[in-house]
Motif scaffolding. Sequence first.
Motif, PDB file in Angstrom:
ATOM      1  N   ALA A 229       0.831  -1.209   0.000  1.00 16.48           N
ATOM      2  CA  ALA A 229       0.000   0.000   0.000  1.00 16.48           C
ATOM      3  C   ALA A 229       0.863   1.256   0.000  1.00 16.48           C
ATOM      4  CB  ALA A 229      -0.914  -0.014   1.218  1.00 16.48           C
ATOM      5  N   LEU A 230       1.982   1.227   0.731  1.00 19.54           N
ATOM      6  CA  LEU A 230       2.859   2.389   0.825  1.00 19.54           C
ATOM      7  C   LEU A 230       3.539   2.712  -0.501  1.00 19.54           C
ATOM      8  CD1 LEU A 230       4.403   4.488   2.594  1.00 19.54           C
ATOM      9  CD2 LEU A 230       6.069   2.683   3.061  1.00 19.54           C
ATOM     10  N   MET A 231       3.997   1.703  -1.214  1.00 19.67           N
ATOM     11  CA  MET A 231       4.784   1.926  -2.425  1.00 19.67           C
ATOM     12  C   MET A 231       3.966   1.926  -3.710  1.00 19.67           C
ATOM     13  SD  MET A 231       7.618   2.400  -0.982  1.00 19.67           S
ATOM     14  CE  MET A 231       8.557   2.605  -2.487  1.00 19.67           C
ATOM     15  N   VAL A 232       2.870   1.182  -3.755  1.00 21.67           N
ATOM     16  CA  VAL A 232       2.126   1.016  -5.014  1.00 21.67           C
ATOM     17  C   VAL A 232       0.771   1.719  -4.957  1.00 21.67           C
ATOM     18  CG1 VAL A 232       1.152  -0.656  -6.635  1.00 21.67           C
ATOM     19  CG2 VAL A 232       3.295  -1.175  -5.457  1.00 21.67           C
ATOM     20  N   LEU A 233      -0.062   1.328  -3.984  1.00 21.50           N
ATOM     21  CA  LEU A 233      -1.422   1.864  -3.950  1.00 21.50           C
ATOM     22  C   LEU A 233      -1.443   3.372  -3.710  1.00 21.50           C
ATOM     23  CD1 LEU A 233      -3.303  -0.889  -1.886  1.00 21.50           C
ATOM     24  CD2 LEU A 233      -3.248  -0.572  -4.358  1.00 21.50           C
ATOM     25  N   ALA A 234      -0.576   3.869  -2.829  1.00 21.13           N
ATOM     26  CA  ALA A 234      -0.584   5.294  -2.507  1.00 21.13           C
ATOM     27  C   ALA A 234      -0.261   6.141  -3.729  1.00 21.13           C
ATOM     28  CB  ALA A 234       0.402   5.578  -1.376  1.00 21.13           C
ATOM     29  N   SER A 235       0.770   5.779  -4.464  1.00 19.06           N
ATOM     30  CA  SER A 235       1.145   6.551  -5.657  1.00 19.06           C
ATOM     31  C   SER A 235       0.096   6.423  -6.753  1.00 19.06           C
ATOM     32  CB  SER A 235       2.503   6.077  -6.171  1.00 19.06           C
ATOM     33  OG  SER A 235       3.503   6.226  -5.182  1.00 19.06           O
ATOM     34  N   PHE A 236      -0.449   5.227  -6.932  1.00 19.75           N
ATOM     35  CA  PHE A 236      -1.428   5.011  -7.997  1.00 19.75           C
ATOM     36  C   PHE A 236      -2.692   5.843  -7.779  1.00 19.75           C
ATOM     37  CE2 PHE A 236      -5.198   2.668  -9.456  1.00 19.75           C
ATOM     38  CZ  PHE A 236      -4.953   2.666 -10.823  1.00 19.75           C
ATOM     39  N   PHE A 237      -3.269   5.768  -6.596  1.00 19.90           N
ATOM     40  CA  PHE A 237      -4.514   6.495  -6.343  1.00 19.90           C
ATOM     41  C   PHE A 237      -4.298   7.997  -6.253  1.00 19.90           C
ATOM     42  CE2 PHE A 237      -5.981   2.267  -4.997  1.00 19.90           C
ATOM     43  CZ  PHE A 237      -7.208   2.236  -5.633  1.00 19.90           C
ATOM     44  N   GLN A 238      -3.112   8.435  -5.827  1.00 15.46           N
ATOM     45  CA  GLN A 238      -2.849   9.866  -5.822  1.00 15.46           C
ATOM     46  C   GLN A 238      -2.777  10.413  -7.243  1.00 15.46           C
ATOM     47  OE1 GLN A 238       0.960  11.155  -4.265  1.00 15.46           O
ATOM     48  NE2 GLN A 238       0.054  13.030  -3.421  1.00 15.46           N
ATOM     49  N   ASN A 239      -2.188   9.652  -8.152  1.00 11.84           N
ATOM     50  CA  ASN A 239      -2.143  10.088  -9.548  1.00 11.84           C
ATOM     51  C   ASN A 239      -3.518  10.060 -10.202  1.00 11.84           C
ATOM     52  OD1 ASN A 239       0.649  10.424  -9.359  1.00 11.84           O
ATOM     53  ND2 ASN A 239       1.057   8.304  -9.996  1.00 11.84           N
ATOM     54  N   VAL A 240      -4.350   9.113  -9.810  1.00 12.53           N
ATOM     55  CA  VAL A 240      -5.674   8.993 -10.423  1.00 12.53           C
ATOM     56  C   VAL A 240      -6.657  10.014  -9.859  1.00 12.53           C
ATOM     57  CG1 VAL A 240      -7.668   7.458 -10.696  1.00 12.53           C
ATOM     58  CG2 VAL A 240      -5.350   6.558 -10.988  1.00 12.53           C
ATOM     59  N   ILE A 251      -6.357   5.011   1.603  1.00 13.79           N
ATOM     60  CA  ILE A 251      -5.318   4.022   1.297  1.00 13.79           C
ATOM     61  C   ILE A 251      -5.242   2.975   2.400  1.00 13.79           C
ATOM     62  CG2 ILE A 251      -2.859   3.694   0.865  1.00 13.79           C
ATOM     63  CD1 ILE A 251      -4.340   5.057  -1.389  1.00 13.79           C
ATOM     64  N   GLY A 252      -5.312   3.425   3.645  1.00 16.18           N
ATOM     65  CA  GLY A 252      -5.296   2.468   4.744  1.00 16.18           C
ATOM     66  C   GLY A 252      -6.502   1.549   4.730  1.00 16.18           C
ATOM     67  N   GLY A 253      -7.677   2.071   4.356  1.00 16.88           N
ATOM     68  CA  GLY A 253      -8.872   1.234   4.267  1.00 16.88           C
ATOM     69  C   GLY A 253      -8.767   0.181   3.177  1.00 16.88           C
ATOM     70  N   ILE A 254      -8.211   0.557   2.031  1.00 18.26           N
ATOM     71  CA  ILE A 254      -8.039  -0.423   0.949  1.00 18.26           C
ATOM     72  C   ILE A 254      -7.070  -1.529   1.367  1.00 18.26           C
ATOM     73  CG2 ILE A 254      -7.171  -0.738  -1.404  1.00 18.26           C
ATOM     74  CD1 ILE A 254      -8.168   2.023  -2.076  1.00 18.26           C
ATOM     75  N   ALA A 255      -5.962  -1.138   1.997  1.00 16.38           N
ATOM     76  CA  ALA A 255      -4.975  -2.138   2.434  1.00 16.38           C
ATOM     77  C   ALA A 255      -5.566  -3.067   3.488  1.00 16.38           C
ATOM     78  CB  ALA A 255      -3.732  -1.434   2.963  1.00 16.38           C
ATOM     79  N   MET A 256      -6.332  -2.520   4.429  1.00 17.51           N
ATOM     80  CA  MET A 256      -6.946  -3.368   5.443  1.00 17.51           C
ATOM     81  C   MET A 256      -8.054  -4.239   4.867  1.00 17.51           C
ATOM     82  SD  MET A 256      -7.093  -1.048   8.859  1.00 17.51           S
ATOM     83  CE  MET A 256      -5.615  -0.296   9.533  1.00 17.51           C
ATOM     84  N   ALA A 257      -8.706  -3.774   3.819  1.00 21.80           N
ATOM     85  CA  ALA A 257      -9.707  -4.611   3.151  1.00 21.80           C
ATOM     86  C   ALA A 257      -9.061  -5.861   2.567  1.00 21.80           C
ATOM     87  CB  ALA A 257     -10.410  -3.809   2.054  1.00 21.80           C
ATOM     88  N   LEU A 258      -7.832  -5.724   2.044  1.00 16.91           N
ATOM     89  CA  LEU A 258      -7.126  -6.896   1.517  1.00 16.91           C
ATOM     90  C   LEU A 258      -6.842  -7.912   2.623  1.00 16.91           C
ATOM     91  CD1 LEU A 258      -4.539  -5.159  -0.865  1.00 16.91           C
ATOM     92  CD2 LEU A 258      -6.686  -6.274  -1.478  1.00 16.91           C
TER      93      LEU A 258
END
Length: 399
Positions: A229-240, A251-258
Amino acid sequence: MNSQMSTTNFSKESLKKQFRLSEFLAEKIISSVAFLSIAIILLIFVFVFKESLPIFNFGAEEKKAITTEVSTATAENYDSTSSEELQPESYGSVPTEDLMSESDSSETVSEADAAPESYGGVEVESLTESSPELENDIKTENKEGRDKTWNTFATSEWVPVSDNPRFGLIGLLIGTLKVTLIAMLIAGPLAVLAALFTSCFASKRTKEIIKPVIEMLAAFPSVVIGFFALMVLASFFQNVLGYDSRLNAFIGGIAMALAAIPIIYTISEDALSSIPKTYTEASLALGASKWQTAFFVVLPAATPGIFAALLLGVGRVFGETMIALMATGNAALVSANPFESVRTFAATIGAEMAETVFGETHYSVLFFIGSLLFIFSFALNALAEFYVKGKLIKKFQGK
């Protein structure tokens, strides 16, 4: 042909259960393990709550410490020698000179010579008198964080290391609830629908592939999911999405959902698969389609098991430490915006416990937060088991 039936008379001794050592040992081991598990849970709670007890009696400890400091501040006296008996040492026959202060000498000193020096016409301020307002501020500042620890709990500021420490739990509570809500809104529908698909629509071959793959997510360590989540999800969703804070509650909610999906999926799939086939066959015989049968017959019948799965998912997310520590930003902000950084209870304990001093206010407050987490999980499971789940079962049984 006459058939002879042999009758056997059973005595009380023959009907009595025979003693088997293996069965006796197995029964005792199982009961001992059960009681040991309960005892360990109770001991953990007692230890956590015991370490948080000092915040309930800081006032008494403060008074005791002040009394001790005052008693030790008196002048020390050795060998019961009074100050009057102290005489200057003399060596040989040299007489001892009288030590006189400058003011006692024969020379007269004028008031102008005795006045303090001044430079450039700047008046010298008096150093003997102190303002009463300044003394009150100092006293208030020193007492803050101990006598007024409970008053800071209702605030939103978390500043544990300061001259005026504040332990506001409102920001931590809102951050924990935000991350939990986002995670359950993502993990709940996905896990339940995936379980419904594999139990009602997927073929046997497809089910053998999907179920192990989803359950394999449970084997991933929390630190791996947090790093992803720190390296991939955070950058991806910030760009989108283009928000400012890179690490936030979303981001924390998505990671905890996994992390919560495998638990919810496994229990929900077992609950859906345990529904009798007669329900499905009767629904299909009345002309309902597979989708109608799945959503209006099978899913309502498995509601108690699905509800238990969701509660376990909430407990998993609420107490998660490593993912919250790495993916939420760790800023105790009070806001309804999901794209701002938050700080959770568990992440606060994980980040600050190693930096505290044993016995201080900060140390006790962290254990108090751990007690709150334990009480919340226990109350949630008790509510689900004894009230909601029982009520749902009675409803579907028509009672």
